[in-house]
Design an enzyme around this catalytic site. Structure first.
Site, PDB file in Angstrom:
ATOM      1  N   ASP A 159      23.870  56.709  23.010  1.00  0.00           N
ATOM      2  CA  ASP A 159      24.500  55.688  22.188  1.00  0.00           C
ATOM      3  C   ASP A 159      23.410  55.068  21.306  1.00  0.00           C
ATOM      4  O   ASP A 159      22.229  55.100  21.647  1.00  0.00           O
ATOM      5  CB  ASP A 159      25.129  54.626  23.096  1.00  0.00           C
ATOM      6  CG  ASP A 159      25.911  53.590  22.315  1.00  0.00           C
ATOM      7  OD1 ASP A 159      26.518  53.954  21.296  1.00  0.00           O
ATOM      8  OD2 ASP A 159      25.899  52.416  22.724  1.00  0.00           O
ATOM      9  N   ASP A 219      31.787  53.144  27.352  1.00  0.00           N
ATOM     10  CA  ASP A 219      31.590  54.577  27.444  1.00  0.00           C
ATOM     11  C   ASP A 219      31.876  55.126  28.840  1.00  0.00           C
ATOM     12  O   ASP A 219      31.438  56.226  29.182  1.00  0.00           O
ATOM     13  CB  ASP A 219      30.150  54.930  27.045  1.00  0.00           C
ATOM     14  CG  ASP A 219      29.874  54.603  25.584  1.00  0.00           C
ATOM     15  OD1 ASP A 219      30.792  54.769  24.767  1.00  0.00           O
ATOM     16  OD2 ASP A 219      28.753  54.169  25.273  1.00  0.00           O
ATOM     17  N   ASP A 242      26.940  52.471  27.042  1.00  0.00           N
ATOM     18  CA  ASP A 242      27.392  51.210  27.608  1.00  0.00           C
ATOM     19  C   ASP A 242      28.276  51.498  28.812  1.00  0.00           C
ATOM     20  O   ASP A 242      29.167  52.333  28.755  1.00  0.00           O
ATOM     21  CB  ASP A 242      28.173  50.425  26.553  1.00  0.00           C
ATOM     22  CG  ASP A 242      28.643  49.098  27.097  1.00  0.00           C
ATOM     23  OD1 ASP A 242      29.775  49.050  27.616  1.00  0.00           O
ATOM     24  OD2 ASP A 242      27.901  48.122  27.023  1.00  0.00           O
TER      25      ASP A 242
END
Length: 562
Positions: A259, A452, A448
């Site tokens: 990410d 996620d 996260d």
């Protein structure tokens, strides 16, 4: 076995009147060596469990509870309830997770999050039970107690990880089973062979030596000692390994999906540039309008603009009204004029201006005419570049998957030199993980812990990035309590070193038997090379000592905080 044989030989000596060789000396030597092995083994286990013990020590036994009349009552921490207001003096440890109501101080959370620097905190900030208060006095409202506290959850994670069987441990158990049957068969063959060639006492010696040397004690410790050391070592660095198999899988990973915001970047927007697009206004007036129109928003972009104006010593313009434009930005009225601060996409027209690489552009519009623009960037963390280098060195392909627009994603990816995917929703990331897995690749997903969660669960290894109590403890195999990319590098290093130690210990726990068992059975006796039961016991115990010491030597390189 040696002791039973020795008792038998004593009885036989009295019955027959002949001296028959006993093994009391060998048995005593074996006990001595095994006790040494057990001492080293327990020392290794004790050191491996230090992380849990140290965490337990952080929580004080008593807390200072503030009553309704502002008096202080000292209560055991176990009696604290959610909603209690507690006072923490300078230098004391925080008794429970909570939110600061009054006071400011710097808190050291090193053993909880791995962050060595004290963090400044004030009203509204969350604190973790066990962190050490600096010089200020804090009044904290208790949010979590007992098993729900962060420290308790970390201890549970360490305990669960250390008790879970791993692939290597299952292999060790199978090898130990095979070793048992091999030892029994070889011992029987040795007994029959030497009884025919020599006599019963000689046959007994070789049989006992074979059984003693093949004891799978070291093999039973080979993997558990390494994993206990590994998980505790990780916890001391803020790497919480929930699933031990993640360490074994990670060292064979092909791809890692990262990410962007909060993982590779700081997650805090910063004003990179302000452009003047209309001669009617000065740059200072544009900054005042930008800060004024964002005055009522708590969005990170809005707060970065307001901070920028404060740093420039510019007072925000006063707006009569401010409204949100869904999916585009904000609008408001000031001094009889209507202003909008909207995204470049919402503005819909190209601007003749240079935009810093990776920046997000917002346009200030007055009556449909652009009068100014602000470029904002989410800065890369200092350790992000080093992480990418380390991943490539380990032949792991990094892919950045972000919800940011194409330009912002491209800018960060170009600086890092990696492949990227922009405008990614949680579902898009899930599909990306699925596609890569369908191609036969082992995938690590870093993101996260909440947004996620589907991708983290689907990946071969899911790594949730978060700090303190905000970490999503249920969504991943590994949790990084800091939001530091360097911790991902440390995890990969831990995975490689743990697997290497496991292989080494499997060799010492079982591999030496390939040579030792035939020797113990007397295969080289015709050329004068034999092993006594005492020497067999020493070799067996030495293998236990070696695997214990080898596990204790597992370590991580000193952390580089950039």
């Amino acid at each position: 076995m040696p002791n039973s044989s020795s008792i038998y030989t004593v009885i036989a000596s009295y019955v027959t009147g002949e001296h028959v060789m006993d093994f009391f000396f060998e048995f005593a030597s074996l006990l001595l060596i095994m006790l040494l092995g057990h001492w080293i083994e327990m020392k290794a286990i004790g050191e491996a469990g230090d992380a849990q013990a140290e965490l337990a020590k952080l929580v004080p036994k008593d807390a200072h509870v503030v009553l309704d009349d502002d008096s202080i009552e000292t209560r055991p921490v176990a009696d604290l309830k959610v909603g209690d207001l507690i006072r923490v003096q300078a230098g004391e440890n925080v008794p429970a997770d909570g939110t600061i109501e009054r006071g400011e101080s710097r808190l050291n959370e090193a053993l909880l999050t791995g962050e060595s620097k004290a963090v400044k905190k004030g009203p509204g900030d969350e604190v973790i039970g066990g962190s050490t208060n600096g010089e200020g006095v804090l009044y904290i409202k208790v949010n979590e107690t007992g098993d729900q506290s962060f420290i308790s959850q970390v201890q549970n994670l360490i305990s669960q990880a250390q008790s879970q069987p791993s692939r290597a441990e299952n292999i060790a158990q199978k090898v130990a089973g095979w070793l048992f049957y091999i030892a029994i068969i070889v011992a029987l063959i040795a007994f029959v062979t030497w009884m025919v060639i020599e006599d019963v006492p000689t046959a007994v010696i070789f049989t006992i030596t074979t059984l003693v040397i093949a004891c799978p004690h070291a093999l039973g410790l080979a993997i558990p000692l390494v994993t206990a050391r590994s998980t505790s070592l990780g916890a001391s660095r803020g790497l919480l390994v929930k699933d031990r198999q993640a360490l074994e899988i990670a060292q064979d990973a092909d791809v890692i999906i990262l990410d962007k915001t909060g993982t590779l970047t700081t997650g805090e927007f910063k004003v990179l540039d302000v452009k003047l697009l209309n001669d009617k206004y000065t740059k200072e007036e544009i900054i005042a309008l930008l800060a004024g129109i964002e005055g009522g928003s708590s969005h990170p972009i809005a707060q970065s603009i307001i901070r920028f104006a404060e740093q420039q010593g510019i007072r925000p313009a006063s707006f009569d009204s401010i409204d949100v434009i869904s999916g585009a930005g904000v609008e408001g009225k000031a001094g009889g004029h209507r202003y909008q601060l909207i995204s470049q996409k919402a503005y819909g027209r190209n601007l003749d201006m240079d935009i810093p690489k990776g920046a997000t552009l917002s346009v200030l519009v007055e009556n449909d005419d652009a009068i100014g623009a602000v470029a904002l960037g989410d800065e890369l963390k200092p350790t992000s570049k080093e992480l990418i280098k380390a991943l490539k060195k380990n032949n792991i392909q990094p892919i950045m998957a972000t919800g940011d627009n194409e330009k912002a994603a491209q800018g960060a990816a170009e600086v890092l030199g990696i492949e990227y995917r922009s405008n990614q929703s949680p579902q898009d990331k899930y599909e990306l993980v699925k596609t890569l897995k369908d191609e036969g690749k082992k995938v690590i997903m870093v993101g996260d812990g909440v947004n996620d969660a589907p991708s983290l669960a689907l990946a071969d290894v899911g790594i949730a990035v978060g700090a303190g109590t905000q970490v999503a403890l249920d969504s991943a195999d590994v949790i990084l309590t800091q939001s530091d990319p360097g911790d991902i590098e440390s995890f990969i290093e831990l995975a490689h070193k743990t697997t290497r130690k496991m292989k080494q210990n499997l060799f010492w726990g079982a591999g030496y038997n390939v040579i030792a068992i035939p020797l113990a059975a007397g295969i080289l006796a015709p050329i004068g090379i034999t092993l006594s039961p005492a020497l067999g016991g020493i070799l067996m115990s030495v293998s236990t000592v070696i695997v214990a010491i080898n596990a204790m030597l597992l370590s991580l390189d000193p952390k580089n905080n950039g």
